[in-house]
Design a protein around this motif. Structure first.
Motif, PDB file in Angstrom:
ATOM      1  N   MET A 229     -45.426 -22.842 -23.840  1.00  0.00           N
ATOM      2  CA  MET A 229     -44.426 -23.899 -24.008  1.00  0.00           C
ATOM      3  C   MET A 229     -43.013 -23.335 -23.873  1.00  0.00           C
ATOM      4  SD  MET A 229     -46.014 -26.731 -24.283  1.00  0.00           S
ATOM      5  CE  MET A 229     -44.627 -27.745 -24.790  1.00  0.00           C
ATOM      6  N   LEU A 230     -42.769 -22.161 -24.460  1.00  0.00           N
ATOM      7  CA  LEU A 230     -41.455 -21.525 -24.310  1.00  0.00           C
ATOM      8  C   LEU A 230     -41.149 -21.271 -22.839  1.00  0.00           C
ATOM      9  CD1 LEU A 230     -40.812 -18.703 -26.938  1.00  0.00           C
ATOM     10  CD2 LEU A 230     -39.576 -20.849 -26.658  1.00  0.00           C
ATOM     11  N   ALA A 231     -42.157 -20.818 -22.088  1.00  0.00           N
ATOM     12  CA  ALA A 231     -41.945 -20.501 -20.676  1.00  0.00           C
ATOM     13  C   ALA A 231     -41.648 -21.745 -19.843  1.00  0.00           C
ATOM     14  CB  ALA A 231     -43.165 -19.773 -20.106  1.00  0.00           C
ATOM     15  N   THR A 232     -42.047 -22.919 -20.318  1.00  0.00           N
ATOM     16  CA  THR A 232     -41.723 -24.148 -19.589  1.00  0.00           C
ATOM     17  C   THR A 232     -40.282 -24.574 -19.831  1.00  0.00           C
ATOM     18  OG1 THR A 232     -42.393 -25.649 -21.384  1.00  0.00           O
ATOM     19  CG2 THR A 232     -44.105 -24.961 -19.815  1.00  0.00           C
ATOM     20  N   GLY A 233     -39.609 -23.937 -20.785  1.00  0.00           N
ATOM     21  CA  GLY A 233     -38.226 -24.277 -21.077  1.00  0.00           C
ATOM     22  C   GLY A 233     -38.031 -25.039 -22.368  1.00  0.00           C
ATOM     23  N   CYS A 234     -39.093 -25.243 -23.135  1.00  0.00           N
ATOM     24  CA  CYS A 234     -38.970 -25.923 -24.417  1.00  0.00           C
ATOM     25  C   CYS A 234     -38.282 -25.015 -25.431  1.00  0.00           C
ATOM     26  CB  CYS A 234     -40.342 -26.333 -24.938  1.00  0.00           C
ATOM     27  SG  CYS A 234     -41.161 -27.604 -23.951  1.00  0.00           S
ATOM     28  N   SER A 235     -37.674 -25.605 -26.439  1.00  0.00           N
ATOM     29  CA  SER A 235     -37.000 -24.836 -27.481  1.00  0.00           C
ATOM     30  C   SER A 235     -38.017 -24.189 -28.416  1.00  0.00           C
ATOM     31  CB  SER A 235     -36.085 -25.751 -28.297  1.00  0.00           C
ATOM     32  OG  SER A 235     -36.856 -26.636 -29.096  1.00  0.00           O
ATOM     33  N   LEU A 236     -37.531 -23.284 -29.258  1.00  0.00           N
ATOM     34  CA  LEU A 236     -38.397 -22.649 -30.252  1.00  0.00           C
ATOM     35  C   LEU A 236     -39.073 -23.692 -31.131  1.00  0.00           C
ATOM     36  CD1 LEU A 236     -36.168 -19.655 -31.424  1.00  0.00           C
ATOM     37  CD2 LEU A 236     -38.401 -19.459 -30.350  1.00  0.00           C
ATOM     38  N   VAL A 237     -38.290 -24.641 -31.633  1.00  0.00           N
ATOM     39  CA  VAL A 237     -38.846 -25.643 -32.540  1.00  0.00           C
ATOM     40  C   VAL A 237     -39.829 -26.551 -31.810  1.00  0.00           C
ATOM     41  CG1 VAL A 237     -38.302 -27.628 -34.001  1.00  0.00           C
ATOM     42  CG2 VAL A 237     -36.872 -25.580 -34.098  1.00  0.00           C
ATOM     43  N   GLU A 238     -39.477 -27.016 -30.616  1.00  0.00           N
ATOM     44  CA  GLU A 238     -40.386 -27.868 -29.843  1.00  0.00           C
ATOM     45  C   GLU A 238     -41.692 -27.138 -29.538  1.00  0.00           C
ATOM     46  OE1 GLU A 238     -37.206 -30.548 -27.251  1.00  0.00           O
ATOM     47  OE2 GLU A 238     -37.813 -28.565 -26.539  1.00  0.00           O
ATOM     48  N   SER A 239     -41.583 -25.883 -29.129  1.00  0.00           N
ATOM     49  CA  SER A 239     -42.775 -25.096 -28.791  1.00  0.00           C
ATOM     50  C   SER A 239     -43.654 -24.889 -30.014  1.00  0.00           C
ATOM     51  CB  SER A 239     -42.355 -23.752 -28.202  1.00  0.00           C
ATOM     52  OG  SER A 239     -41.598 -23.921 -27.022  1.00  0.00           O
ATOM     53  N   PHE A 240     -43.021 -24.579 -31.142  1.00  0.00           N
ATOM     54  CA  PHE A 240     -43.770 -24.370 -32.383  1.00  0.00           C
ATOM     55  C   PHE A 240     -44.473 -25.640 -32.822  1.00  0.00           C
ATOM     56  CE2 PHE A 240     -43.569 -24.991 -37.023  1.00  0.00           C
ATOM     57  CZ  PHE A 240     -44.526 -24.048 -37.415  1.00  0.00           C
ATOM     58  N   ARG A 241     -43.755 -26.740 -32.837  1.00  0.00           N
ATOM     59  CA  ARG A 241     -44.344 -27.993 -33.316  1.00  0.00           C
ATOM     60  C   ARG A 241     -45.528 -28.423 -32.461  1.00  0.00           C
ATOM     61  NH1 ARG A 241     -38.872 -31.522 -34.778  1.00  0.00           N
ATOM     62  NH2 ARG A 241     -38.346 -30.359 -36.679  1.00  0.00           N
ATOM     63  N   HIS A 242     -45.367 -28.325 -31.142  1.00  0.00           N
ATOM     64  CA  HIS A 242     -46.481 -28.724 -30.276  1.00  0.00           C
ATOM     65  C   HIS A 242     -47.662 -27.777 -30.450  1.00  0.00           C
ATOM     66  CE1 HIS A 242     -48.872 -30.185 -26.996  1.00  0.00           C
ATOM     67  NE2 HIS A 242     -48.916 -28.960 -26.500  1.00  0.00           N
ATOM     68  N   ALA A 243     -47.387 -26.469 -30.480  1.00  0.00           N
ATOM     69  CA  ALA A 243     -48.473 -25.497 -30.612  1.00  0.00           C
ATOM     70  C   ALA A 243     -49.223 -25.692 -31.921  1.00  0.00           C
ATOM     71  CB  ALA A 243     -47.922 -24.075 -30.513  1.00  0.00           C
TER      72      ALA A 243
END
Length: 276
Positions: A229-243
């Motif tokens: 998710m981080l590699a797609t350009g999402c933020s730390l918080v967005e990546s964490f929440r989705h993961a």
């Protein structure tokens, strides 16, 4: 599509390590570049251990060959997990250092310090010390479970408050961007969740549902999904929440603590609106 280098274990049966990272990164549209630190018939939860790590010289030669034959400038991020021997630490550190010096060094090195759980180390103390002394200082993000967070900080992590304090200790001691602590529970284990603590002071907590269970490979899944998710350009918080959300859904859908229900739930890996 981004190239993501994943350095961790490989199993033929079940889903841990690179057996998780490969499908997850592909599902997110990335190119997984997999280096195996150990090859096993199945993870230890199946019973007897069958297989083993490559010779240290072979492993070192593998990473050196990657540097020489392919290069690492086009690799967007690097993550490492379970290691097969303490002799693998120096070659990984050398590769990450070389990668940092290239154009792609602006990406993240995500360290999943796989060393133990439930109050005990399941790797050698020498290997655990090597992760702490050589790899942790190179990491941008670290993703320990509750036991590993306590081991890295020499503290007793029993509650969410303990985990925040331990994460802040790591951020003070190292040039980390964030700490993601997984499987954090209170003293009586009635509340379990994942915790994000960032250098800028941002904190986020995602609590598990009643259906969530502890399944082998759950931490590997979260790290791989977060990295993708981080590699797609999402933020730390967005990546964490989705993961965290997707992992807990897959854990809840798994029929047994032995194996993740990964392949039959691949649609859970992609956020709504992301093309398959």
């Amino acid at each position: 599509m981004k190239k993501i280098l994943s350095i961790q274990s490989s199993v033929t049966a079940g889903f841990v390590g690179n057996a998780v990272a490969g499908p997850v990164l592909l599902a997110l549209g990335h190119h997984p570049m997999l280096v195996n630190t150990i090859s096993l018939a199945a993870h230890p939860g199946y019973g007897d251990r069958a297989g083993g790590p490559p010779d240290d010289l072979l492993f070192s030669g593998h990473l050196q060959g990657l540097l020489k034959l392919h290069g690492v400038d086009d690799i967007a991020s690097v993550m490492s997990g379970y290691l097969g021997s303490s002799g693998q630490i120096a070659p990984i550190a050398e590769l990450v250092t070389a990668w940092r010096g290239g154009m792609s060094g602006r990406g993240h090195y995500i360290l999943d310090p796989v060393m133990g759980d439930l109050g005990r180390l399941y790797i050698t103390p020498e290997l655990a010390e090597g992760m702490r002394e050589r790899l942790l200082p190179l990491a941008d993000i670290v993703t320990p479970n509750q036991f590993e967070l306590g081991h890295l900080t020499a503290t007793d992590v029993r509650t969410r408050e303990d985990a925040v304090a331990a994460a802040e200790t790591l951020l003070a001691q190292h040039a980390l961007t964030a700490v993601i602590a997984t499987g954090i529970s209170d003293d009586n284990h009635s509340i379990v969740g994942d915790l994000l603590v960032c250098r800028d002071g941002t904190q986020d907590w995602h609590q598990a549902s009643d259906r969530t269970q502890n399944v082998a490979g759950g931490g590997d899944l979260l790290t791989a999904l977060f990295s993708g998710m981080l590699a797609t350009g999402c933020s730390l918080v967005e990546s964490f929440r989705h993961a965290s959300t997707a992992v807990k859904a897959i854990l809840g859908a798994s029929a047994s603590p032995r194996d993740l229900a990964l392949l039959e739930n691949m649609e859970m890996l992609r956020p709504v609106g992301m093309e398959a």
